[in-house]
Write an enzyme that holds these catalytic residues in place. Structure first.
Site, mmCIF file in Angstrom:
data_model
loop_
_atom_site.group_PDB
_atom_site.id
_atom_site.type_symbol
_atom_site.label_atom_id
_atom_site.label_comp_id
_atom_site.label_asym_id
_atom_site.label_seq_id
_atom_site.Cartn_x
_atom_site.Cartn_y
_atom_site.Cartn_z
ATOM 1 N N GLU A 1 0.833 -1.211 0.000
ATOM 2 C CA GLU A 1 0.000 0.000 0.000
ATOM 3 C C GLU A 1 0.860 1.249 0.000
ATOM 4 O O GLU A 1 0.479 2.276 -0.562
ATOM 5 C CB GLU A 1 -0.956 -0.002 1.205
ATOM 6 C CG GLU A 1 -2.001 -1.127 1.177
ATOM 7 C CD GLU A 1 -2.810 -1.184 -0.116
ATOM 8 O OE1 GLU A 1 -3.018 -0.126 -0.751
ATOM 9 O OE2 GLU A 1 -3.214 -2.298 -0.505
ATOM 10 N N HIS B 1 1.570 2.416 -3.469
ATOM 11 C CA HIS B 1 0.523 3.281 -4.027
ATOM 12 C C HIS B 1 0.682 4.704 -3.480
ATOM 13 O O HIS B 1 0.510 5.687 -4.195
ATOM 14 C CB HIS B 1 -0.864 2.772 -3.618
ATOM 15 C CG HIS B 1 -1.286 1.502 -4.296
ATOM 16 N ND1 HIS B 1 -1.339 1.362 -5.668
ATOM 17 C CD2 HIS B 1 -1.719 0.316 -3.791
ATOM 18 C CE1 HIS B 1 -1.778 0.137 -5.970
ATOM 19 N NE2 HIS B 1 -2.015 -0.519 -4.849
ATOM 20 N N HIS C 1 3.280 6.614 -5.264
ATOM 21 C CA HIS C 1 2.788 7.004 -6.591
ATOM 22 C C HIS C 1 2.033 8.336 -6.487
ATOM 23 O O HIS C 1 2.161 9.210 -7.336
ATOM 24 C CB HIS C 1 1.870 5.896 -7.121
ATOM 25 C CG HIS C 1 1.763 5.825 -8.618
ATOM 26 N ND1 HIS C 1 0.967 4.910 -9.252
ATOM 27 C CD2 HIS C 1 2.333 6.557 -9.611
ATOM 28 C CE1 HIS C 1 1.068 5.075 -10.567
ATOM 29 N NE2 HIS C 1 1.887 6.071 -10.807
HETATM 30 ZN ZN LIG Z 1 -2.709 -2.505 -4.650
#
Ligand SMILES: [Zn+2]
Length: 496
Positions: free
Chosen positions: A286, A289, A292
């Protein structure tokens, strides 16, 4: 949808199940008015965790059968709904000028071309099934009798314990949440991207459990905020995910505010939070992400961070998992919470060695679901089958993933990803599509010296910062210097 479950009369029938799980089953039965009995509730995929522990073969069989027959027959039959959903999607695709719904969906993904997806899955299928057959032979030997589908998880767990000596419970004291975050997750991000994390206790989250960190760039300028909401609570939905609360945008001058959610059980006050292997993996995943979102550097907010096609979005988060067992990172965070002792090297080695065990099963059941999803969505309006279960069997056989001992991870009657909303319809292949890019990128990092600022900078500039502001595959090519090949993934899965 109400879920099916298996109701049992005596605790003896649950032999092998950990005491906590027996207590949960008693509680679940009580909650539906069966005081004194035991209810095994079903989780979403075909394979039920209790199958790995239940010693009674007949109970395993009944649990397995309850699982794979969900949604077909009885009062909770949804097959007719699945048929009409597929028909409406075919109709929609035709109205928009596509041959079928899969072509319509893939047109908007990074894969672009439906044939590219199909040919990837078709190459993987025979290799996965070959591996699964080899695993089945090892399991039959461990069982000493003919193996049935409901025996698989039970003997697989036994082989993992005996052959690889990996005892998950004994590992948890080495994975304490605070240390994993500070000395693992954040440490890896600082080593790669030069960013630092400063907890802001003066900023209140939306719940007392939510923690807030200010993220600063290498030159100390503010980059954004990271919120961590790690514990489970009654009002929270299950699973783990990342959300962007504020998208980064040059146009609007906004800096990102992103959040990671997990569902870790909260220990009693004063006790440390010790993660399971799965929770450890999810924490790194996680956070991939989150990076990102945090490292996004685009003009328009609609292209920021994770606003990329579905078959690309899992890629950066999967890449971030590579640091979990990376020696410098592991040595930095994996210490016994009470004694400070580092995780013994031979345990870390065993973790690595056992990685491939079960990949044959895992890849085969995944591909079964991915190919079943596509089978439903390449039909035109006139081709919707009357006999759904016959259609399933025929489609799996045609795709080369029909396996007597391994049902697809989801079957039509409980394939929520594709039938409860269109979220993953014709897109369940995305996970492995992203993994092709992930495996290539892990190779790239490794070839270039691993955890370095140079590598991190390049990954940040060419990939993470771009979001969807340019074709994501172009970003990948800019990083890797060529198109993605399937070989690194085949190697990772032991499918060469
Ligand atoms: Zn994911």
């Amino acid at each position: 949808m109400k879920s099916s479950a298996l109701l049992l009369d005596t605790a003896a029938e649950l032999a092998g199940l950990p005491a906590d799980d027996v207590a949960s089953a008693a509680e679940a039965a009580r909650a539906v008015g069966h005081d004194g009995k035991f209810l095994l509730t079903l989780i979403q995929p075909s394979n039920q965790p209790a199958l790995a522990a239940l010693e009674n073969r007949d109970i395993r069989r009944r649990l397995f059968e309850a699982s794979i027959s969900r949604g077909s027959g009885g009062s909770l039959d949804v097959l007719e709904l699945a048929r009409s959903t597929a028909r409406l999607r075919a109709e929609k695709a035709a109205l928009l000028g596509f041959a079928n719904y899969a072509e319509l969906v893939v047109d908007r993904q990074t894969a672009r071309d439906f044939d590219a997806v199909q040919s990837m899955l078709t190459r993987l299928a025979p290799a996965a099934v070959r591996n699964a057959d080899a695993e089945a032979a090892a399991l039959t030997e461990a069982a000493g009798h003919r193996l049935e589908a409901w025996d698989w998880a039970f003997y697989s767990a036994k082989v993992r314990r005996e052959k690889y000596a990996v005892d998950e419970q004994a590992l948890r004291p080495y994975f304490e949440l605070e240390r994993v975050l500070r000395d693992g997750v954040f440490f890896a991000a600082t080593s790669l991207y030069g960013i630092t994390f400063h907890e802001r206790k003066d900023l209140a989250g939306y719940h007392p459990d939510v923690r807030v960190w200010e993220v600063r760039d290498q030159d100390s300028s503010g980059l954004g905020l990271f919120l961590g909401d790690y514990y489970t609570r009654e009002s929270k939905r299950g699973g783990a995910w990342m959300n962007s609360l504020v998208d980064q945008s040059g146009l609007l001058g906004t800096r990102p505010v992103v959040i990671n959610n997990l569902n870790i059980s909260k220990p009693p006050a004063g006790e440390p939070t010790l993660l399971t292997l799965d929770e450890l993996r999810t924490t790194f995943h996680e956070f991939g992400h989150a990076l990102h979102g945090l490292l996004s550097n685009v003009t328009y907010p609609r292209f920021a961070g994770t606003a990329v096609p579905r078959d690309f979005v899992e890629y950066p988060s999967q890449v971030n998992e590579m640091w979990i067992l990376w020696p410098e990172v592991l040595a930095n965070y994996a210490r016994h919470h009470a004694t400070g002792e580092p995780l013994p090297q031979q345990v870390a080695d065993k973790l690595n060695d056992s990685r491939l065990w079960g990949e044959g099963f895992g890849t085969t059941e995944y591909l079964g679901a991915a190919l079943l999803d596509l089978a439903w969505h390449v039909l035109d309006e006139t081709e919707i089958p009357d006999d759904v279960l016959g259609f399933e069997a025929k489609s799996l056989a045609a795709a080369g993933v029909a396996h007597a001992l391994i049902p697809p991870r989801y079957r039509t009657g409980y394939f929520q990803h594709i039938f409860a909303g269109a979220g993953y319809a014709a897109g369940y292949y995305s996970y492995i599509w992203s993994e092709v890019l992930d495996a290539e990128t892990v190779d790239w990092f490794t070839e270039n010296g691993g955890l370095t600022r140079d590598n991190g900078e390049r990954f940040r500039q060419e990939l993470l910062s771009r979001g969807n502001s340019r074709d994501p595959l172009e970003s990948f090519r800019a990083l890797r210097g060529r198109d993605a090949r399937l070989e690194p993934l085949l190697k990772r899965l032991g499918l060469e």
